[in-house]
Every structure is written in C-alpha cells, then in structure tokens.
Design an enzyme around this catalytic site. Structure first.
Site, PDB file in Angstrom:
ATOM      1  CB  CYS A   1      -1.065  -0.186   1.121  1.00 22.33           C
ATOM      2  SG  CYS A   1      -2.463   1.102   0.746  1.00 22.33           S
TER       3      CYS A   1
ATOM      4  CG  HIS B   1      -2.862  -3.500   4.315  1.00 29.40           C
ATOM      5  ND1 HIS B   1      -1.840  -2.782   4.854  1.00 29.40           N
ATOM      6  CD2 HIS B   1      -3.365  -2.481   3.566  1.00 29.40           C
ATOM      7  CE1 HIS B   1      -1.611  -1.507   4.672  1.00 29.40           C
ATOM      8  NE2 HIS B   1      -2.584  -1.157   3.647  1.00 29.40           N
TER       9      HIS B   1
HETATM   10  N1  GLN Z   1      -2.084   6.717   2.696  1.00 28.70           N
HETATM   11  C1  GLN Z   1      -2.123   6.002   1.544  1.00 28.70           C
HETATM   12  C2  GLN Z   1      -3.589   5.975   0.630  1.00 28.70           C
HETATM   13  O1  GLN Z   1      -4.736   6.200   1.430  1.00 28.70           O
HETATM   14  C3  GLN Z   1      -1.801   4.579   1.617  1.00 28.70           C
HETATM   15  C4  GLN Z   1      -2.694   3.818   2.602  1.00 28.70           C
HETATM   16  C5  GLN Z   1      -2.414   2.564   3.194  1.00 28.70           C
HETATM   17  O2  GLN Z   1      -1.007   2.229   3.316  1.00 28.70           O
HETATM   18  N2  GLN Z   1      -3.439   1.881   3.710  1.00 28.70           N
HETATM   19  O3  GLN Z   1      -3.503   5.651  -0.256  1.00 28.70           O
END
Ligand code: GLN
Length: 242
Positions: free
Chosen positions: A96, A192
């Site tokens: 992510c 994740h």
């Molecule tokens: N902040 C980033 C987004 O919202 C990554 C989010 C995350 O790692 N879950 O796209």
C-alpha cells in the site's frame, strides 16, 4: 544452520497497518520451520544506516499520508542504494503506502510526496472516495491471492506487469481490473491482510527468490503443511467472490 536470511523491516514505527507486521512473522516462521535461519532487522526512524549489501529481503508496509511523507524523506537518503538493490534482483515486498512510495510520486489534494522512482508508476489520491474491503486476485504465478485494501490512492502502473487480475475488490485504481506490480524480485501491492500468512505460495516465492540469489546451490524449499493457511485464504475466496 546451512542457510540464513537477513530480513529488513523498514520503518515499522511509521508504516504498519492492518497487520503488516504479520508479514514479517510469516517470512520468519516459514524459514524457521524449515531449519533456515531468519534474522529480522528493524530499521526505525532514528536509525541512520541501512545495510543493503547484506539484506536478503526488504519489507515496507502501509500507512497514513503523514507517515508516508516522513518515510519518503527518510528513505530518499538511500534512494540510489535501494534502486541498486532492486536492479540486482534483491527481494522486496511493499504494501500500500510502501508500494506507492516505490513510484514517482503520491499526489494528494494537499501536496505531492516524492517516490523512490524505482517503478515507473504514479499515484493520485482521492481521499474522499477510499477503496476499502477484501480483495481477491488471480495471478499467473501464485494462483488466487486474498487480502484487504484501504487506500485513497489510485495507481497508474503504465507498462509494468501487474501482480494479478482483480476478481473481487478494487486493486490499483478501481478501474483497470489489475492489482499491484511485479518487477524483478520486487512485489508492490495494495493488499494488507496480513498478506503473507494467508498466501503461503506468495510468501515462499519471496523466500525462494532470496535464497537462490544468496546461495548458488539452493534449489527449492521443502513443502509445509498449509492446511490452516489455505483455510484462511479460502474463507475469503468463498465469502467475498462476486
Ligand atoms: N495513505 C495511502 C492511501 O490512502 C496509503 C494507505 C495504506 O497504506 N493503507 O492511499
């Protein structure tokens, strides 16, 4: 122990959402169960050296935009070394926010966070319409992969090879039907989960790539009993497929 891997966890104090740390446990335990050494090295924000020479696997998790910006600033000091590591077939998993940081930039309505420019990908965030939920992918190499996504970012992977086709969920941008990127031994993904405990084939592939790179004579990993892992993955596949 005949074999041993150094697994570097980058910034667990900043990027660690939805059980990303479980990925480290899976990497470690799947080595130890096979009598292969696992040396976990946590690199926190206060650290001022990363030993890329001796790294065998690098993991970078996901996080909020603010933490991503901090990591971008910290990691930019190692940009060239990280690039060299990847170009020399070093194994890396980025989830992510970590995945987004491997690209050129991550743009929000407020600012633009610089990526490490290892992948020719760009991400633009639509914070108000986050892409959230369970995801199922079909990958040529790993079969069905299950995980969980929560991101505002939409990633354009241009000519890169995706990790898989989206069977359920949103993936890279909610439109293309693809998820993640696989480039050399770098895997970037929105999943994740934690991802690796639920998808042992993917975990073993990362371990095997790293072992083959480090030990010329290494052939393949011994099989493990994955009944529980398969049950966890299949639960998602059976309950969230469309
Ligand atoms: N902040 C980033 C987004 O919202 C990554 C989010 C995350 O790692 N879950 O796209």
């Amino acid at each position: 122990m005949e074999y041993s891997l150094n697994i570097v966890h980058l910034y667990p104090d900043l990027l660690n959402l939805y059980g990303d740390k479980g990925n480290m446990e899976a990497l470690k335990m799947r080595l130890l169960w096979r009598n292969i050494g696992a040396n976990i090295i946590d690199i926190t924000a206060s650290e001022n050296k990363i030993d890329f020479e001796n790294a065998d696997i690098i993991f970078l998790g996901g996080g909020a935009d603010r933490e991503m910006e901090t990591v971008s600033n910290l990691l930019s000091a190692y940009k060239e070394e990280l690039k060299t590591y990847i170009e020399n077939d070093g194994a890396m998993l980025c989830v992510c926010g970590g995945y987004q940081l491997m690209g050129k930039y991550y743009k929000t309505s407020q600012n633009e966070i610089a990526g490490m420019e290892i992948l020719d990908i760009t991400t633009v965030s639509d914070e108000k319409n986050r892409l959230i939920g369970n995801v199922i992918l079909e990958s040529d190499e790993f079969g069905k992969i299950a995980g969980f996504e929560n991101h505002g970012g939409r990633t354009d992977i241009k000519n890169h090879t995706p990790l898989g086709k989206v069977l359920a969920g949103h993936g890279n941008d909610g439109e293309s039907g693809f998820e993640g990127v696989i480039y050399k031994n770098l895997i970037g993904t929105y999943l994740h989960g934690p991802l690796l405990p639920k998808n042992p084939v993917l975990c073993d592939s990362i371990l095997e790539r790293a072992l083959k790179r480090k030990y010329e004579g290494f052939s393949s990993l011994a099989p493990l009993d994955d009944t529980l892992e398969d049950k966890a993955r299949n639960y998602i596949i059976e309950n969230f497929s469309i």
